[in-house]
Scaffold this motif. Structure first.
Motif, PDB file in Angstrom:
ATOM      1  N   UNK A   1       1.981 -30.236  47.373  1.00 33.62           N
ATOM      2  CA  UNK A   1       0.970 -29.169  47.273  1.00 33.62           C
ATOM      3  C   UNK A   1       1.375 -27.964  48.114  1.00 33.62           C
ATOM      4  N   UNK A   2       1.868 -28.214  49.329  1.00 30.14           N
ATOM      5  CA  UNK A   2       2.303 -27.102  50.171  1.00 30.14           C
ATOM      6  C   UNK A   2       3.474 -26.366  49.540  1.00 30.14           C
ATOM      7  N   UNK A   3       4.383 -27.141  48.938  1.00 34.42           N
ATOM      8  CA  UNK A   3       5.535 -26.530  48.271  1.00 34.42           C
ATOM      9  C   UNK A   3       5.051 -25.627  47.126  1.00 34.42           C
TER      10      UNK A   3
ATOM     11  N   UNK B   1       3.852 -20.149  44.820  1.00 36.06           N
ATOM     12  CA  UNK B   1       2.899 -19.178  44.266  1.00 36.06           C
ATOM     13  C   UNK B   1       2.819 -17.921  45.130  1.00 36.06           C
ATOM     14  N   UNK B   2       2.780 -18.107  46.439  1.00 36.32           N
ATOM     15  CA  UNK B   2       2.721 -16.947  47.338  1.00 36.32           C
ATOM     16  C   UNK B   2       3.986 -16.102  47.244  1.00 36.32           C
ATOM     17  N   UNK B   3       5.138 -16.777  47.347  1.00 38.24           N
ATOM     18  CA  UNK B   3       6.362 -15.981  47.407  1.00 38.24           C
ATOM     19  C   UNK B   3       6.691 -15.374  46.043  1.00 38.24           C
ATOM     20  N   UNK B   4       6.134 -15.936  44.971  1.00 37.84           N
ATOM     21  CA  UNK B   4       6.314 -15.334  43.646  1.00 37.84           C
ATOM     22  C   UNK B   4       5.801 -13.891  43.640  1.00 37.84           C
ATOM     23  N   UNK B   5       4.810 -13.637  44.501  1.00 36.10           N
ATOM     24  CA  UNK B   5       4.185 -12.309  44.497  1.00 36.10           C
ATOM     25  C   UNK B   5       4.738 -11.386  45.591  1.00 36.10           C
TER      26      UNK B   5
ATOM     27  N   UNK C   1       6.531 -19.008  39.888  1.00 41.81           N
ATOM     28  CA  UNK C   1       5.217 -19.511  39.467  1.00 41.81           C
ATOM     29  C   UNK C   1       5.388 -20.837  38.724  1.00 41.81           C
ATOM     30  N   UNK C   2       6.398 -20.879  37.830  1.00 37.26           N
ATOM     31  CA  UNK C   2       6.638 -22.119  37.086  1.00 37.26           C
ATOM     32  C   UNK C   2       7.064 -23.261  38.001  1.00 37.26           C
ATOM     33  N   UNK C   3       7.910 -22.910  38.982  1.00 35.47           N
ATOM     34  CA  UNK C   3       8.308 -23.955  39.938  1.00 35.47           C
ATOM     35  C   UNK C   3       7.102 -24.464  40.707  1.00 35.47           C
ATOM     36  N   UNK C   4       6.223 -23.512  41.083  1.00 35.42           N
ATOM     37  CA  UNK C   4       4.991 -23.895  41.764  1.00 35.42           C
ATOM     38  C   UNK C   4       4.171 -24.850  40.914  1.00 35.42           C
ATOM     39  N   UNK C   5       4.121 -24.548  39.614  1.00 37.47           N
ATOM     40  CA  UNK C   5       3.387 -25.431  38.692  1.00 37.47           C
ATOM     41  C   UNK C   5       3.964 -26.841  38.660  1.00 37.47           C
ATOM     42  N   UNK C   6       5.301 -26.900  38.654  1.00 39.40           N
ATOM     43  CA  UNK C   6       5.929 -28.224  38.650  1.00 39.40           C
ATOM     44  C   UNK C   6       5.556 -29.009  39.900  1.00 39.40           C
ATOM     45  N   UNK C   7       5.603 -28.325  41.053  1.00 41.37           N
ATOM     46  CA  UNK C   7       5.228 -29.005  42.298  1.00 41.37           C
ATOM     47  C   UNK C   7       3.752 -29.405  42.283  1.00 41.37           C
ATOM     48  N   UNK C   8       2.927 -28.527  41.694  1.00 37.65           N
ATOM     49  CA  UNK C   8       1.499 -28.805  41.604  1.00 37.65           C
ATOM     50  C   UNK C   8       1.257 -30.087  40.796  1.00 37.65           C
ATOM     51  N   UNK C   9       2.004 -30.237  39.695  1.00 36.56           N
ATOM     52  CA  UNK C   9       1.871 -31.462  38.901  1.00 36.56           C
ATOM     53  C   UNK C   9       2.285 -32.693  39.690  1.00 36.56           C
TER      54      UNK C   9
ATOM     55  N   UNK D   1      -5.981 -32.124  49.648  1.00 33.12           N
ATOM     56  CA  UNK D   1      -5.713 -31.486  50.936  1.00 33.12           C
ATOM     57  C   UNK D   1      -6.029 -29.992  50.855  1.00 33.12           C
ATOM     58  N   UNK D   2      -6.060 -29.351  52.008  1.00 30.10           N
ATOM     59  CA  UNK D   2      -6.262 -27.896  52.031  1.00 30.10           C
ATOM     60  C   UNK D   2      -5.143 -27.201  51.260  1.00 30.10           C
ATOM     61  N   UNK D   3      -3.941 -27.807  51.276  1.00 34.43           N
ATOM     62  CA  UNK D   3      -2.825 -27.172  50.555  1.00 34.43           C
ATOM     63  C   UNK D   3      -3.063 -27.185  49.053  1.00 34.43           C
ATOM     64  N   UNK D   4      -3.641 -28.281  48.546  1.00 30.74           N
ATOM     65  CA  UNK D   4      -3.990 -28.322  47.116  1.00 30.74           C
ATOM     66  C   UNK D   4      -4.905 -27.147  46.776  1.00 30.74           C
ATOM     67  N   UNK D   5      -5.940 -26.964  47.619  1.00 33.57           N
ATOM     68  CA  UNK D   5      -6.932 -25.925  47.322  1.00 33.57           C
ATOM     69  C   UNK D   5      -6.333 -24.525  47.463  1.00 33.57           C
ATOM     70  N   UNK D   6      -5.574 -24.330  48.523  1.00 31.44           N
ATOM     71  CA  UNK D   6      -4.972 -23.009  48.703  1.00 31.44           C
ATOM     72  C   UNK D   6      -3.967 -22.702  47.603  1.00 31.44           C
ATOM     73  N   UNK D   7      -3.235 -23.721  47.155  1.00 32.71           N
ATOM     74  CA  UNK D   7      -2.303 -23.520  46.048  1.00 32.71           C
ATOM     75  C   UNK D   7      -3.076 -23.138  44.786  1.00 32.71           C
ATOM     76  N   UNK D   8      -4.216 -23.807  44.567  1.00 35.31           N
ATOM     77  CA  UNK D   8      -5.026 -23.496  43.378  1.00 35.31           C
ATOM     78  C   UNK D   8      -5.541 -22.056  43.433  1.00 35.31           C
ATOM     79  N   UNK D   9      -5.929 -21.598  44.634  1.00 30.98           N
ATOM     80  CA  UNK D   9      -6.401 -20.221  44.788  1.00 30.98           C
ATOM     81  C   UNK D   9      -5.276 -19.237  44.474  1.00 30.98           C
ATOM     82  N   UNK D  10      -4.109 -19.524  45.058  1.00 28.73           N
ATOM     83  CA  UNK D  10      -2.975 -18.634  44.843  1.00 28.73           C
ATOM     84  C   UNK D  10      -2.585 -18.605  43.365  1.00 28.73           C
ATOM     85  N   UNK D  11      -2.708 -19.761  42.713  1.00 26.58           N
ATOM     86  CA  UNK D  11      -2.401 -19.863  41.291  1.00 26.58           C
ATOM     87  C   UNK D  11      -3.329 -18.959  40.472  1.00 26.58           C
TER      88      UNK D  11
END
Lengths: 363, 115
Positions: free
Chosen positions: A194-196, A201-205, A232-240, A249-259
């Motif tokens: 999730x942190x990955x 997602x953050x660095x994509x922007x 973004x796609x790599x982030x999606x793969x890690x999210x899966x 975790x907080x990382x799951x939620x923050x990743x979802x927000x960034x997404x």
């Protein structure tokens, strides 16, 4: 031999130099070696007959990645306070300056120095073994490691460095450390993925956040075509990959927000109600002053400035936040939406006064 | 467990060093020999000695160059290890790579306490 530029194989070269340096240190301190060796290794390292061969065995390139992990975990001893652990990782493994650590913790440099001193005392007093923790400790200790990787990433994304807002080196280092955790079978926890994802997602922007002159472009005005969709796609793969286990975790939620930000075609189409929901969840899970502030940003977009202002005034941690520049810049934003321009101006001035990054001051 | 000092004499490192591969393989066997002792907790310490040196002799503290020129007499290094008996120490000594040379000698001495 003439020295010319970068060696053919820089990492092998660095490796050799580091090894020779280690050999020098061990030779000089032959009879007082305090490192984490077994008794046999220590004795073999003190002998001219066996020192170099023993170094070769202890210094296998393929073991170094594991060593880095062990070092991270060694810094994360349960006996050391969480803040002390993170401070030490940032200082010893990531090369942070005391000032950079102070900003990450919203504290003074003097405090950081004291914290480092206390932590190093602990290591002096207890000869600490470098090892990956056992299964029952792994989760809690990995969380401390993740937290410091996260702080490291944030420092890279929003740097203390006076004239450089984004420090790619810190971002790369944070992502590298986390990638090590995703690749080691001992540490493949769902929050690691999730942190990955969050960092992807953050660095994509990140490339759209600054003008060519290095000035900040705020989210509404960023050129979204510059966003790195591959990341973004790599982030999606890690999210899966992060979608397993019982807990979120907080990382799951923050990743979802960034997404949510990543997939909004433009600023006005941002799904703020969804983002607000995620922030509410995040604050319920683990309330931090910064996530409370971000929640109010979402409230501002969903419910308007009056409600956002009353929420901001009723915050529990207001005292602590008043030292933080983002509090004042949010206050400025709210007042300017309320057309109370004098109050907005003084809030912005306070924000400018508090930030030490030249780039951030200009916004 | 008693401690024993092994003194290494002789051998021909000068000729062997002419072939770096042979020399490296030879030194690896020294490392393996001592490493195995370390694994059993029997290795105490070892150092190679330089060939140069002087003797300081008697009440006058006369200094001579000593018999260092004669290769086979020169102590090339030492090792101290633990063993339960002199016999075991002798067995250990037989694994010493100095004995790969015809002229190689291991002198095995028990370390005693001063009476």
């Amino acid at each position: 031999m003439e020295v010319q530029g970068i060696p053919d194989n820089p990492s092998a070269w660095l490796f050799r130099v580091a090894k020779n340096k280690a050999i020098d240190v061990i030779r000089r301190n032959k009879f007082s070696i305090q490192f984490d060796f077994t008794e046999g290794e220590r004795r073999l390292l003190t002998s001219g007959y066996t020192m170099s061969g023993t170094m070769d065995t202890l210094w296998k390139e393929e073991l170094i990645d594991d060593d880095m992990l062990r070092m991270m975990f060694a810094c994360c001893r349960p006996e050391i306070s969480a803040e002390g652990q993170i401070t030490l990782i940032l200082k010893t493994l990531c090369g942070f300056s005391t000032a950079e650590i102070a900003k990450a913790f919203l504290t003074s440099e003097e405090n950081v120095t004291k914290r480092l001193y206390r932590t190093k005392e602990f290591f002096r007093e207890n000869k600490t073994k470098l090892e990956i923790p056992s299964v029952d400790e792994l989760k809690s200790r990995t969380n401390v490691v993740l937290n410091s990787i996260y702080l490291l990433f944030n420092e890279g994304y929003n740097s203390t460095d006076a004239d450089q807002l984004i420090r790619e080196d810190l971002i790369d280092e944070a992502m590298l450390l986390c990638k090590l955790l995703t690749e080691n079978k001992h540490t493949q926890l769902s929050e690691v993925f999730a942190l990955m994802a969050l960092m992807c997602f953050h660095s994509a922007r990140s490339s759209s956040r600054l003008t060519t002159e290095g000035e900040i472009i705020l989210l509404p005005y960023q050129d979204r075509s510059k966003w790195n969709m591959e990341l973004v796609n790599r982030g999606n793969e890690y999210m899966n990959k992060a979608a397993f286990g019982k807990e979120i975790s907080t990382y799951h939620l923050e990743a979802a927000i960034s997404y949510e930000h990543c997939i909004a075609p433009d600023f006005s189409q941002t799904n703020w109600p969804q983002i607000l929901k995620l922030y509410e969840w995040l604050c319920a899970l683990s309330s931090s002053p910064v996530s409370e502030l971000n929640k109010i940003v979402a409230i501002l977009h969903v419910h308007g400035p009056e409600i956002a202002l009353s929420m901001l005034n009723n915050m529990a941690e207001k005292k602590k936040l008043e030292k933080y520049y983002l509090y004042h810049s949010l206050l400025g934003e709210i007042y300017s939406q309320l057309t109370e321009y004098a109050k907005a101006q003084s809030a912005y001035e306070e924000a400018i006064h508090l930030t030490r990054s030249e780039t951030e001051k200009k916004c | 467990m008693k401690e024993y000092m092994f003194l290494f004499r002789g051998g021909d490192s000068v000729t062997m060093k002419q072939s770096p591969e042979k020399w490296q393989a030879h030194m690896q066997r020294w490392g393996a020999w001592m490493g195995a002792l370390a694994n059993e907790g029997k290795f105490v310490g070892a150092q190679p000695l330089s060939r140069e040196g002087k003797h300081v002799i008697g009440t006058k503290k006369a200094v001579t160059d000593g018999p260092f020129i004669e290769g086979k007499e020169v102590i090339g290094g030492y090792m101290i290890c633990k063993a339960s008996s002199f016999e075991e120490a002798m067995e250990i000594s037989k694994g010493c790579p100095i004995l790969e040379f015809e002229t190689g000698v291991v002198e095995v001495r028990e370390i005693t306490e001063m009476a």
